[in-house]
Design an enzyme around this catalytic site. Structure first.
Site, PDB file in Angstrom:
ATOM      1  N   GLN A  59       0.761  -0.915   0.215  1.00  0.00           N
ATOM      2  CA  GLN A  59      -0.018   0.015   0.399  1.00  0.00           C
ATOM      3  C   GLN A  59       1.251   1.372   0.031  1.00  0.00           C
ATOM      4  OE1 GLN A  59      -2.005   1.683   3.736  1.00  0.00           O
ATOM      5  NE2 GLN A  59      -3.867   0.723   2.243  1.00  0.00           N
TER       6      GLN A  59
ATOM      7  N   TYR B  66      -6.638  10.517   4.858  1.00  0.00           N
ATOM      8  CA  TYR B  66      -4.939  10.870   4.173  1.00  0.00           C
ATOM      9  C   TYR B  66      -5.310  11.301   3.548  1.00  0.00           C
ATOM     10  CZ  TYR B  66      -4.225   7.149   7.479  1.00  0.00           C
ATOM     11  OH  TYR B  66      -3.916   6.569   8.675  1.00  0.00           O
TER      12      TYR B  66
ATOM     13  N   ALA C 246      -8.099  -8.222   7.373  1.00  0.00           N
ATOM     14  CA  ALA C 246      -7.105  -8.269   8.568  1.00  0.00           C
ATOM     15  C   ALA C 246      -6.694  -9.045   9.606  1.00  0.00           C
ATOM     16  CB  ALA C 246      -6.685  -6.817   9.010  1.00  0.00           C
ATOM     17  N   ARG C 247      -7.760  -8.347  10.698  1.00  0.00           N
ATOM     18  CA  ARG C 247      -8.197  -8.622  12.358  1.00  0.00           C
ATOM     19  C   ARG C 247      -8.144 -10.276  11.920  1.00  0.00           C
ATOM     20  NH1 ARG C 247     -11.808  -4.283  14.347  1.00  0.00           N
ATOM     21  NH2 ARG C 247     -12.861  -4.226  12.123  1.00  0.00           N
TER      22      ARG C 247
END
Length: 408
Positions: free
Chosen positions: A100, A170, A345-346
């Site tokens: 990323q 971002y 992800a988790r």
């Protein structure tokens, strides 16, 4: 089980994955000195060995000014040999690998990024406490080129894909969102103007990616707070990204600075978060104001699905679903709804071999209990699941985790 798409190959541009699972680019906090570590390699190798189609290395800043943490990657020639070791290890396990790429914009501090933080507009960032400078229009082409250069570095390091971060508040997202873009020039105002910086970045990225790198883009379906972007505008952003030639979109939401739990859901364990902080005033500030600064948002499985289905109906390009996937049955449902792949992800932090287990068990469900302890510690030290810690947790943190898990 027979007609499940989960273990069939899927293609994004020039890249074909062995199945439809991707480890999403959740920040690992395993890069001291802004360079890859053995810990980062071991973690991603374990996920690759666990059966994932592609694992994504999180958040590499395209310039030093884009760093938001001191344990974050910064794309530069010196780290290419280290990244090459990592991609070789992942490929040896049969998985593809992505990285990323992003710039945090105003979400930084001089002590980390080496300069006054820059954003779409100037102002004050309460979270770092620091003044922020708005980028001048004549600086934007060079900033866009930095994304393109990072794509070329990623290729050199052996990555198969890049994921451009255009969400979560971002830099690209700061240009897109009316809540952070107060510019009076051709990069502010109308949505067409607010998309200009993203267009510049995508032009550089697609040029650099050429015919051998897959390009995914992570974007917001909603910013998750009043005054942020809603779906009428984000749908147009998605259509613009489709026109730009991106090979797939990752549909997310939330702003790390204003609505962090909109991204991740559940409650932030404030005691755990402050326990690992070294800066005393931040520790006490967050402990006192944390509940107010980071409001909880209830977790439910596949929490972005309702919004994501509206994007599926409007777009032809490949779409990747992310957000709250912990069971085989829900993943099958999402793929049946027309999404090309899923990101987690988790679930994979809790169980790196979850994908392999899903292959064997129709009702496989990972054992993540949504305390978000892993996220609480990643602001200071490496991301880890409390169920697999080598060290014993202090009693106050155990109590906090138990309380949050009991709610879930």
């Amino acid at each position: 089980m027979g007609n499940s798409k989960l273990f069939t190959p899927v293609t994004f541009g020039p890249l074909t994955l062995r199945n439809r699972t991707i480890r999403s680019a959740a920040f690992e906090s395993m890069c001291p000195g802004n360079a890859p570590s053995d810990m980062l390699l071991d973690y991603h190798r374990s996920v690759a060995a666990g059966g994932i189609g592609m694992t994504t290395v999180a958040y590499a800043a395209v310039t030093r000014s884009g760093l938001s943490f001191d344990r974050q990657l910064w794309m530069r020639p010196e780290i290419i040999p280290g990244l090459r070791k990592l991609t070789d290890a992942i490929h040896a396990e049969g998985a593809a690998t992505g990285i990323q790429l992003g710039h945090c914009g105003n979400m930084s501090h001089k002590s980390i990024c080496g300069c006054t933080p820059v954003g779409a507009s100037g102002g004050f960032n309460l979270y770092s406490p620091t003044f922020v400078r708005g980028l001048r229009a004549d600086e934007l082409p060079e900033m866009a080129r930095a994304y393109g250069r990072s794509v070329n570095l990623a290729r050199e390091a052996g990555f198969d894909a890049v994921e451009i971060h255009a969400g979560h508040g971002y830099l690209i997202s700061q240009f897109l969102s009316p809540s952070t873009n107060h510019r009076k020039d051709e990069f502010g105002g109308s949505l067409q103007n607010r998309m200009r910086f993203m267009d510049m970045v995508m032009e550089e990225v697609m040029k650099a990616a050429g015919s051998d790198m897959a390009v995914l883009v992570k974007m917001n379906m909603r910013d998750g707070f009043r005054g942020g972007m809603e779906m009428d505008e984000t749908m147009q952003v998605a259509k613009r990204l489709e026109q730009s030639g991106a090979h797939g979109l990752v549909l997310s939401g939330g702003f790390v600075s204003k609505a962090p739990m909109y991204v991740m859901r559940g409650e932030m364990p404030i005691r755990s978060m402050t326990h690992y902080m070294t800066c005393w005033w931040l520790k006490y500030g967050v402990r006192m104001a944390g509940k107010w600064m980071i409001p909880a948002v209830p977790f439910k499985e596949a929490y972005f699905l309702e919004d994501a289905l509206k994007f599926r109906a409007e777009l032809k390009m490949p779409l990747i679903y992310v957000g709250g996937l912990v069971s085989r049955s829900k993943i099958d449902e999402v793929l049946d709804d027309g999404f090309d792949a899923v990101q987690m992800a988790r679930a994979l932090l809790n169980e790196p071999g979850f994908v392999n287990r899903m292959r064997d068990e129709e009702n496989a469900r990972c054992n993540c209990r949504h305390s978000n302890y892993c996220i609480a510690r990643m602001y200071s030290i490496e991301m880890a699941c409390h169920q697999h810690l080598g060290e014993e947790l202090p009693a106050c943190l155990k109590r906090e985790i138990e309380r949050i898990e009991a709610k879930g």
